[in-house]
Write an enzyme that holds these catalytic residues in place. Structure first.
Site, PDB file in Angstrom:
ATOM      1  N   ALA A  67       0.484  -1.118  -0.075  1.00  0.00           N
ATOM      2  CA  ALA A  67      -0.189  -0.286  -0.245  1.00  0.00           C
ATOM      3  C   ALA A  67       0.839   1.030   0.053  1.00  0.00           C
ATOM      4  O   ALA A  67       2.026   0.826  -0.136  1.00  0.00           O
ATOM      5  CB  ALA A  67      -1.334  -0.111   1.585  1.00  0.00           C
ATOM      6  N   GLY A 110       1.241  -5.200   0.315  1.00  0.00           N
ATOM      7  CA  GLY A 110      -0.423  -4.886   0.264  1.00  0.00           C
ATOM      8  C   GLY A 110      -0.255  -5.496  -1.127  1.00  0.00           C
ATOM      9  O   GLY A 110      -1.267  -6.280  -1.636  1.00  0.00           O
ATOM     10  N   GLU A 113      -1.049  -9.506  -0.333  1.00  0.00           N
ATOM     11  CA  GLU A 113      -1.763  -9.588   0.008  1.00  0.00           C
ATOM     12  C   GLU A 113      -2.767  -9.787  -1.675  1.00  0.00           C
ATOM     13  O   GLU A 113      -3.548 -10.062  -1.418  1.00  0.00           O
ATOM     14  CB  GLU A 113      -2.004  -8.471   0.653  1.00  0.00           C
ATOM     15  N   GLU A 133       5.641  -4.923   6.439  1.00  0.00           N
ATOM     16  CA  GLU A 133       4.936  -3.659   7.303  1.00  0.00           C
ATOM     17  C   GLU A 133       5.337  -4.004   9.098  1.00  0.00           C
ATOM     18  O   GLU A 133       5.175  -2.242   9.782  1.00  0.00           O
ATOM     19  CB  GLU A 133       3.292  -4.041   7.990  1.00  0.00           C
TER      20      GLU A 133
HETATM   21  N1  CAA Z   1       4.589   3.119  -0.755  1.00  0.00           N
HETATM   22  C1  CAA Z   1       5.305   4.684  -0.983  1.00  0.00           C
HETATM   23  N2  CAA Z   1       6.043   4.545  -1.992  1.00  0.00           N
HETATM   24  C2  CAA Z   1       7.351   3.538  -2.297  1.00  0.00           C
HETATM   25  C3  CAA Z   1       6.724   2.020  -1.877  1.00  0.00           C
HETATM   26  C4  CAA Z   1       5.524   1.950  -1.141  1.00  0.00           C
HETATM   27  N3  CAA Z   1       5.165   0.612  -0.156  1.00  0.00           N
HETATM   28  N4  CAA Z   1       7.528   1.537  -1.992  1.00  0.00           N
HETATM   29  C5  CAA Z   1       8.535   1.814  -2.738  1.00  0.00           C
HETATM   30  N5  CAA Z   1       7.633   3.088  -2.986  1.00  0.00           N
HETATM   31  C6  CAA Z   1       9.369   4.361  -3.737  1.00  0.00           C
HETATM   32  C7  CAA Z   1       9.428   5.019  -3.180  1.00  0.00           C
HETATM   33  O1  CAA Z   1       9.467   5.952  -1.802  1.00  0.00           O
HETATM   34  C8  CAA Z   1      11.241   5.268  -3.447  1.00  0.00           C
HETATM   35  O2  CAA Z   1      10.546   6.877  -4.305  1.00  0.00           O
HETATM   36  P1  CAA Z   1      11.483   7.738  -4.705  1.00  0.00           P
HETATM   37  O3  CAA Z   1      12.150   7.525  -5.497  1.00  0.00           O
HETATM   38  O4  CAA Z   1      10.493   8.892  -4.593  1.00  0.00           O
HETATM   39  O5  CAA Z   1      12.320   7.823  -3.311  1.00  0.00           O
HETATM   40  C9  CAA Z   1      10.784   4.201  -5.274  1.00  0.00           C
HETATM   41  O6  CAA Z   1       9.382   3.516  -4.384  1.00  0.00           O
HETATM   42  C10 CAA Z   1      11.652   3.956  -4.895  1.00  0.00           C
HETATM   43  O7  CAA Z   1      11.567   2.683  -3.909  1.00  0.00           O
HETATM   44  P2  CAA Z   1      13.309   2.626  -3.125  1.00  0.00           P
HETATM   45  O8  CAA Z   1      14.370   3.700  -3.652  1.00  0.00           O
HETATM   46  O9  CAA Z   1      12.937   2.156  -1.999  1.00  0.00           O
HETATM   47  O10 CAA Z   1      13.430   0.799  -4.302  1.00  0.00           O
HETATM   48  P3  CAA Z   1      14.601  -0.214  -3.616  1.00  0.00           P
HETATM   49  O11 CAA Z   1      14.584  -1.137  -4.811  1.00  0.00           O
HETATM   50  O12 CAA Z   1      15.494   0.614  -3.056  1.00  0.00           O
HETATM   51  O13 CAA Z   1      14.084  -0.598  -2.309  1.00  0.00           O
HETATM   52  C11 CAA Z   1      11.869  -1.998  -1.157  1.00  0.00           C
HETATM   53  C12 CAA Z   1      12.572  -1.482  -3.149  1.00  0.00           C
HETATM   54  C13 CAA Z   1      12.821  -3.074  -0.437  1.00  0.00           C
HETATM   55  C14 CAA Z   1      10.260  -2.351  -2.089  1.00  0.00           C
HETATM   56  C15 CAA Z   1      11.995  -0.759  -0.451  1.00  0.00           C
HETATM   57  O14 CAA Z   1      11.041   0.030  -2.219  1.00  0.00           O
HETATM   58  C16 CAA Z   1      10.623  -0.575   0.195  1.00  0.00           C
HETATM   59  O15 CAA Z   1      10.463  -1.111   1.610  1.00  0.00           O
HETATM   60  N6  CAA Z   1       9.467  -0.671  -0.337  1.00  0.00           N
HETATM   61  C17 CAA Z   1       8.604  -0.447   1.227  1.00  0.00           C
HETATM   62  C18 CAA Z   1       7.803  -1.471   1.093  1.00  0.00           C
HETATM   63  C19 CAA Z   1       6.264  -1.759   2.800  1.00  0.00           C
HETATM   64  O16 CAA Z   1       6.490  -1.624   3.594  1.00  0.00           O
HETATM   65  N7  CAA Z   1       5.308  -2.319   1.934  1.00  0.00           N
HETATM   66  C20 CAA Z   1       4.029  -2.419   2.958  1.00  0.00           C
HETATM   67  C21 CAA Z   1       4.329  -1.147   2.875  1.00  0.00           C
HETATM   68  S1  CAA Z   1       2.394  -1.153   3.765  1.00  0.00           S
HETATM   69  C22 CAA Z   1       0.858  -2.136   3.345  1.00  0.00           C
HETATM   70  O17 CAA Z   1       0.724  -2.879   2.361  1.00  0.00           O
HETATM   71  C23 CAA Z   1      -0.725  -2.208   4.517  1.00  0.00           C
HETATM   72  C24 CAA Z   1      -1.478  -3.376   3.721  1.00  0.00           C
HETATM   73  O18 CAA Z   1      -1.427  -4.364   4.930  1.00  0.00           O
HETATM   74  C25 CAA Z   1      -1.729  -3.091   2.505  1.00  0.00           C
END
Ligand code: CAA
Length: 259
Positions: A67, A110, A113, A133
């Site tokens: 998400a 998400g 999921e 998360e």
């Molecule tokens: N939400 C918003 N933006 C996100 C995102 C997310 N879930 N995942 C990645 N992005 C964005 C980053 O912020 C980044 O944007 P900017 O270039 O503007 O900074 C862009 O996508 C590229 O991401 P990274 O630079 O972080 O890429 P990476 O290759 O270094 O890392 C990753 C990849 C490990 C997937 C890392 O992006 C990450 O950890 N993302 C978040 C994963 C996460 O925590 N997901 C759970 C979200 S909460 C949820 O989903 C609740 C639910 O139950 C539904």
């Protein structure tokens, strides 16, 4: 409806539609608009009789990284309650036609999921599944504690949910979370192959069978068996049942019409 964050190809192949999640710079983070678009596209495709199977994919780097954290960051609990963003996931679960997730790269939070809400998952060798998360001070909210636990068991699900660590496509396959792992170049082709196999069969029987398998996930054994039996009997109301059985007896290929 004009879509901004997804691309749809209703005639991707005969009887098969494709939906591509399309926010590549954000690793397909699932914001509210994207999820609304996805819900809308699935509902439309579910209504179109010539479509028998739907594939959801992302790109090679990400199916979806979860998400949209930036969209949720400043929300209060009451904002979350009012927006009720996971209601969209419920709608996806209600799609009557089979939905296959073709996953490459990240399927996190998400994103994992969403893949689990689909009926089957075909993954590239580069796919990574996780519920991270916990690392941002929350927990899964769209089925991660429930569907993951049912799919791979308590021990493995608990570890993934409590540590946030990812598993590889191979690990996911061994754990029973996904159907196939194939090289990155062919994951979409492989999903299409699976979709084509299903699309040749009776859409009526496929729909009733899908509903019945989902029941096993969502209810107790007795109720599930009863539901299955009703759906089995219901198949005999279809022309496809007559066609399928006639074709068997006459030693020919059946031609199912979905009636
Ligand atoms: N939400 C918003 N933006 C996100 C995102 C997310 N879930 N995942 C990645 N992005 C964005 C980053 O912020 C980044 O944007 P900017 O270039 O503007 O900074 C862009 O996508 C590229 O991401 P990274 O630079 O972080 O890429 P990476 O290759 O270094 O890392 C990753 C990849 C490990 C997937 C890392 O992006 C990450 O950890 N993302 C978040 C994963 C996460 O925590 N997901 C759970 C979200 S909460 C949820 O989903 C609740 C639910 O139950 C539904």
């Amino acid at each position: 409806m004009i879509y901004e964050f997804i691309q749809t190809t209703p005639q991707f192949s005969e009887h098969i539609a494709l939906i591509r999640l399309n926010r590549p710079k954000e690793l397909n983070a699932l914001n509210l608009q994207l999820m609304q678009e996805l819900k809308h596209a699935l509902a439309e495709m579910d209504q179109q009789e010539d479509i028998r199977c739907i594939i959801i994919t992302g790109n090679d780097k990400a199916f979806a990284a979860g998400a949209d954290i930036k969209q949720m960051e400043s929300r209060t609990a009451i904002d979350m309650l009012i927006v009720d963003q996971f209601e969209t996931w419920d709608q996806i679960r209600k799609t009557k036609k089979p939905v296959i997730a073709a996953v490459s790269g990240f399927a996190l939070g998400g994103g994992c999921e969403l893949a689990m809400t689909c009926d089957m998952i075909v993954a590239s060798e580069t796919a990574k599944f996780g519920q991270p998360e916990i690392k941002i001070g929350i927990m899964p909210g769209a089925g991660g504690t429930q569907r993951l636990t049912k799919a791979i068991g308590k021990a493995r699900a608990m570890e993934m949910v409590l540590t946030g660590k990812f598993i590889t496509a191979d690990e996911a396959h061994k754990a029973g979370l996904i159907n196939r792992v194939v090289p990155e170049e062919v994951y979409l082709d492989e999903a299409l192959k699976l979709a084509k196999e299903i699309a040749q069969l009776s859409p009526v029987a496929v729909r009733l069978a899908k509903e019945s398998v989902l029941k096993a996930f969502e209810t107790g054994l007795q109720e599930g068996l009863y539901f299955e039996r009703k759906n089995f009997y219901m198949c005999f109301a279809s022309e496809d049942q007559k066609e399928g059985m006639n074709a068997f007896v006459e030693k020919r290929k059946p031609d199912f019409k979905g009636r």
